[in-house]
Design a protein around this motif. Structure first.
Motif, PDB file in Angstrom:
ATOM      1  N   VAL A 211       2.689  14.922   1.872  1.00 58.27           N
ATOM      2  CA  VAL A 211       2.876  13.560   1.382  1.00 58.27           C
ATOM      3  C   VAL A 211       3.736  13.530   0.123  1.00 58.27           C
ATOM      4  O   VAL A 211       3.567  14.349  -0.783  1.00 58.27           O
ATOM      5  CB  VAL A 211       1.503  12.914   1.102  1.00 58.27           C
ATOM      6  CG1 VAL A 211       1.649  11.618   0.321  1.00 58.27           C
ATOM      7  CG2 VAL A 211       0.764  12.665   2.406  1.00 58.27           C
ATOM      8  N   THR A 212       4.640  12.556   0.088  1.00 57.23           N
ATOM      9  CA  THR A 212       5.477  12.351  -1.102  1.00 57.23           C
ATOM     10  C   THR A 212       5.354  10.938  -1.660  1.00 57.23           C
ATOM     11  O   THR A 212       5.773  10.683  -2.788  1.00 57.23           O
ATOM     12  CB  THR A 212       6.969  12.632  -0.797  1.00 57.23           C
ATOM     13  OG1 THR A 212       7.401  11.743   0.245  1.00 57.23           O
ATOM     14  CG2 THR A 212       7.170  14.072  -0.355  1.00 57.23           C
ATOM     15  N   GLY A 213       4.841  10.013  -0.881  1.00 65.12           N
ATOM     16  CA  GLY A 213       4.745   8.654  -1.386  1.00 65.12           C
ATOM     17  C   GLY A 213       4.010   7.735  -0.431  1.00 65.12           C
ATOM     18  O   GLY A 213       3.681   8.088   0.704  1.00 65.12           O
ATOM     19  N   LEU A 214       3.758   6.518  -0.908  1.00 68.55           N
ATOM     20  CA  LEU A 214       3.141   5.463  -0.098  1.00 68.55           C
ATOM     21  C   LEU A 214       4.031   4.227  -0.198  1.00 68.55           C
ATOM     22  O   LEU A 214       4.249   3.690  -1.290  1.00 68.55           O
ATOM     23  CB  LEU A 214       1.732   5.138  -0.596  1.00 68.55           C
ATOM     24  CG  LEU A 214       1.015   3.998   0.134  1.00 68.55           C
ATOM     25  CD1 LEU A 214       0.724   4.384   1.581  1.00 68.55           C
ATOM     26  CD2 LEU A 214      -0.280   3.623  -0.581  1.00 68.55           C
ATOM     27  N   LYS A 215       4.523   3.787   0.943  1.00 69.76           N
ATOM     28  CA  LYS A 215       5.324   2.561   0.985  1.00 69.76           C
ATOM     29  C   LYS A 215       4.395   1.356   1.059  1.00 69.76           C
ATOM     30  O   LYS A 215       3.483   1.321   1.890  1.00 69.76           O
ATOM     31  CB  LYS A 215       6.255   2.580   2.199  1.00 69.76           C
ATOM     32  CG  LYS A 215       7.193   1.386   2.283  1.00 69.76           C
ATOM     33  CD  LYS A 215       8.110   1.505   3.494  1.00 69.76           C
ATOM     34  CE  LYS A 215       9.059   0.331   3.611  1.00 69.76           C
ATOM     35  NZ  LYS A 215       9.923   0.443   4.807  1.00 69.76           N
ATOM     36  N   VAL A 216       4.610   0.403   0.173  1.00 68.56           N
ATOM     37  CA  VAL A 216       3.757  -0.777   0.120  1.00 68.56           C
ATOM     38  C   VAL A 216       4.615  -2.034   0.057  1.00 68.56           C
ATOM     39  O   VAL A 216       5.789  -1.993  -0.329  1.00 68.56           O
ATOM     40  CB  VAL A 216       2.814  -0.749  -1.105  1.00 68.56           C
ATOM     41  CG1 VAL A 216       1.930   0.486  -1.083  1.00 68.56           C
ATOM     42  CG2 VAL A 216       3.604  -0.833  -2.409  1.00 68.56           C
ATOM     43  N   LYS A 217       4.007  -3.157   0.422  1.00 65.25           N
ATOM     44  CA  LYS A 217       4.628  -4.468   0.203  1.00 65.25           C
ATOM     45  C   LYS A 217       3.969  -5.093  -1.011  1.00 65.25           C
ATOM     46  O   LYS A 217       2.754  -5.341  -1.016  1.00 65.25           O
ATOM     47  CB  LYS A 217       4.464  -5.372   1.414  1.00 65.25           C
ATOM     48  CG  LYS A 217       5.019  -6.801   1.183  1.00 65.25           C
ATOM     49  CD  LYS A 217       4.906  -7.672   2.395  1.00 65.25           C
ATOM     50  CE  LYS A 217       5.969  -7.305   3.411  1.00 65.25           C
ATOM     51  NZ  LYS A 217       7.355  -7.560   2.922  1.00 65.25           N
ATOM     52  N   ASP A 218       4.773  -5.338  -2.042  1.00 70.74           N
ATOM     53  CA  ASP A 218       4.282  -5.999  -3.247  1.00 70.74           C
ATOM     54  C   ASP A 218       4.268  -7.499  -2.978  1.00 70.74           C
ATOM     55  O   ASP A 218       5.311  -8.154  -2.925  1.00 70.74           O
ATOM     56  CB  ASP A 218       5.188  -5.673  -4.430  1.00 70.74           C
ATOM     57  CG  ASP A 218       4.615  -6.160  -5.749  1.00 70.74           C
ATOM     58  OD1 ASP A 218       3.860  -7.154  -5.735  1.00 70.74           O
ATOM     59  OD2 ASP A 218       4.934  -5.583  -6.807  1.00 70.74           O
ATOM     60  N   GLN A 219       3.078  -8.057  -2.802  1.00 71.05           N
ATOM     61  CA  GLN A 219       2.969  -9.472  -2.454  1.00 71.05           C
ATOM     62  C   GLN A 219       3.349 -10.394  -3.603  1.00 71.05           C
ATOM     63  O   GLN A 219       3.638 -11.579  -3.392  1.00 71.05           O
ATOM     64  CB  GLN A 219       1.543  -9.774  -1.976  1.00 71.05           C
ATOM     65  CG  GLN A 219       1.149  -9.011  -0.724  1.00 71.05           C
ATOM     66  CD  GLN A 219      -0.190  -9.440  -0.183  1.00 71.05           C
ATOM     67  OE1 GLN A 219      -0.284 -10.283   0.703  1.00 71.05           O
ATOM     68  NE2 GLN A 219      -1.262  -8.841  -0.715  1.00 71.05           N
ATOM     69  N   SER A 220       3.387  -9.845  -4.816  1.00 72.07           N
ATOM     70  CA  SER A 220       3.786 -10.659  -5.965  1.00 72.07           C
ATOM     71  C   SER A 220       5.273 -10.972  -5.930  1.00 72.07           C
ATOM     72  O   SER A 220       5.709 -12.050  -6.353  1.00 72.07           O
ATOM     73  CB  SER A 220       3.437  -9.932  -7.271  1.00 72.07           C
ATOM     74  OG  SER A 220       2.058  -9.671  -7.347  1.00 72.07           O
ATOM     75  N   THR A 221       6.072 -10.005  -5.433  1.00 73.93           N
ATOM     76  CA  THR A 221       7.525 -10.172  -5.399  1.00 73.93           C
ATOM     77  C   THR A 221       8.062 -10.337  -3.984  1.00 73.93           C
ATOM     78  O   THR A 221       9.214 -10.737  -3.800  1.00 73.93           O
ATOM     79  CB  THR A 221       8.205  -8.956  -6.051  1.00 73.93           C
ATOM     80  OG1 THR A 221       7.894  -7.780  -5.287  1.00 73.93           O
ATOM     81  CG2 THR A 221       7.719  -8.777  -7.480  1.00 73.93           C
TER      82      THR A 221
END
Length: 315
Positions: A211-221
């Motif tokens: 693992v190198t990262g976690l892709k997320v959706k920032d709901q604030s932006t």
């Protein structure tokens, strides 16, 4: 007819099988879709006594299975669809095997961690994705870690992991945590814990080494971003594997099989439960194995008492 049937393997079921086989009770063990339980999905196990250099999870389970087989335990692969505990002998309807009868039953079907169900998650379990901080936290000493979840379990795991990690980022899909106030306050007071709230996990990002990262959706932006990390701990709860029981046994408020304190006895005499299917507090391989030993001894005493009763009734 079987004297004892054990439903499920893992440390609890296999320990029970070893004890019962050594007592010449010839237990039949019914394995489900994941023989060996959750430990077959882990890599190094360093907290099981007796292995100073650690041992691979699948190897540990295979060794325990061979030990049970050495003393006469029989293994069959099947899926229990229905149980009838209304009278002895108890009846199990097993897919591919038909109806099985037994004088006693030990249930060790465990509990399954709830996963995020996102790309890259399951294929990286053991390569940076984990569901057990106490099991795997040590491997992330000095590393950056993400904990996904917003409840008490997530706060507890995040706080625990700060003993090893250089920093821990809590990712939660809502802008407010579900954890109790005392658990929130404790986590927020820890300088090593950072926060990425209102973020929805989309994908586990990994390379050749894990693992190198976690892709997320920032709901604030409304934008996607990748949070760099060396490990992702999913802490969104567990669910006991008890669906096949269909109300045949008493369970607690969380759905775990209820047992008499200090024993593995359920509300049905002759039916016993051990391991994570009745333990939502500790959930460790060694505590599961210990409860498997208890279940075997409880079961053996029950069968001895039944035999004496039947003998006295025949006089």
């Amino acid at each position: 007819m079987n004297q004892v049937v054990i439903i499920g393997t893992g440390p609890a079921g296999l320990t029970a099988a070893i004890y019962l086989a050594r007592a010449n009770l010839n237990p039949l063990i019914i394995e489900g879709q994941q023989p060996g339980g959750q430990l077959t999905m882990t890599t190094d196990v360093e907290n099981f006594p007796g292995f100073p250099e650690g041992i691979m999870g699948p190897e540990l389970m295979e060794n325990m299975r061979k030990q049970a087989e050495r003393f006469g335990a029989q293994f069959r692969t099947g899926w229990v669809n229905r149980v009838d505990f209304s009278n002895r002998p108890f009846k199990l309807e097993v897919e591919g095997m038909g109806e099985i009868e037994s004088q006693a039953i030990i249930i060790s079907t465990g509990a399954s961690a709830r996963l995020l169900d996102i790309p890259g998650e399951t294929e990286n379990i053991g390569r940076g994705v984990s569901t057990c901080a106490t099991c795997d936290g040590f491997f992330f000493r000095g590393k950056k870690i993400i904990v996904v979840g917003g409840g008490d379990s997530a706060m507890e795991e995040a706080s625990f992991l700060t003993k090893f990690a250089s920093e821990v980022t809590v990712v939660h899909r809502r802008d407010e945590l579900r954890a109790s106030k005392i658990m929130q306050d404790r986590a927020k007071a820890n300088a090593k814990i950072h926060w990425s709230l209102n973020c929805i996990p989309l994908e586990v990002v990994a390379g050749e080494t894990g693992v190198t990262g976690l892709k997320v959706k920032d709901q604030s932006t409304g934008t996607d971003k990748v949070i760099e990390t060396d490990g992702i701990f999913v802490a969104i709860g567990h669910h006991p594997n008890t669906g096949f029981l269909q109300g045949a046994l008493q369970v607690d408020e969380l759905g775990y099989i209820a047992v008499k304190p200090g024993t593995t006895e359920t509300n049905i005499p002759g039916v016993f439960a051990c391991g994570d299917v009745q333990d939502h507090k500790y959930r460790q391989a060694i505590t599961a194995a210990g409860s498997g030993c208890m279940a075997a001894l409880d079961c053996e005493r029950f069968l001895e008492g039944s035999a004496v009763h039947e003998w006295s009734q025949s006089l």
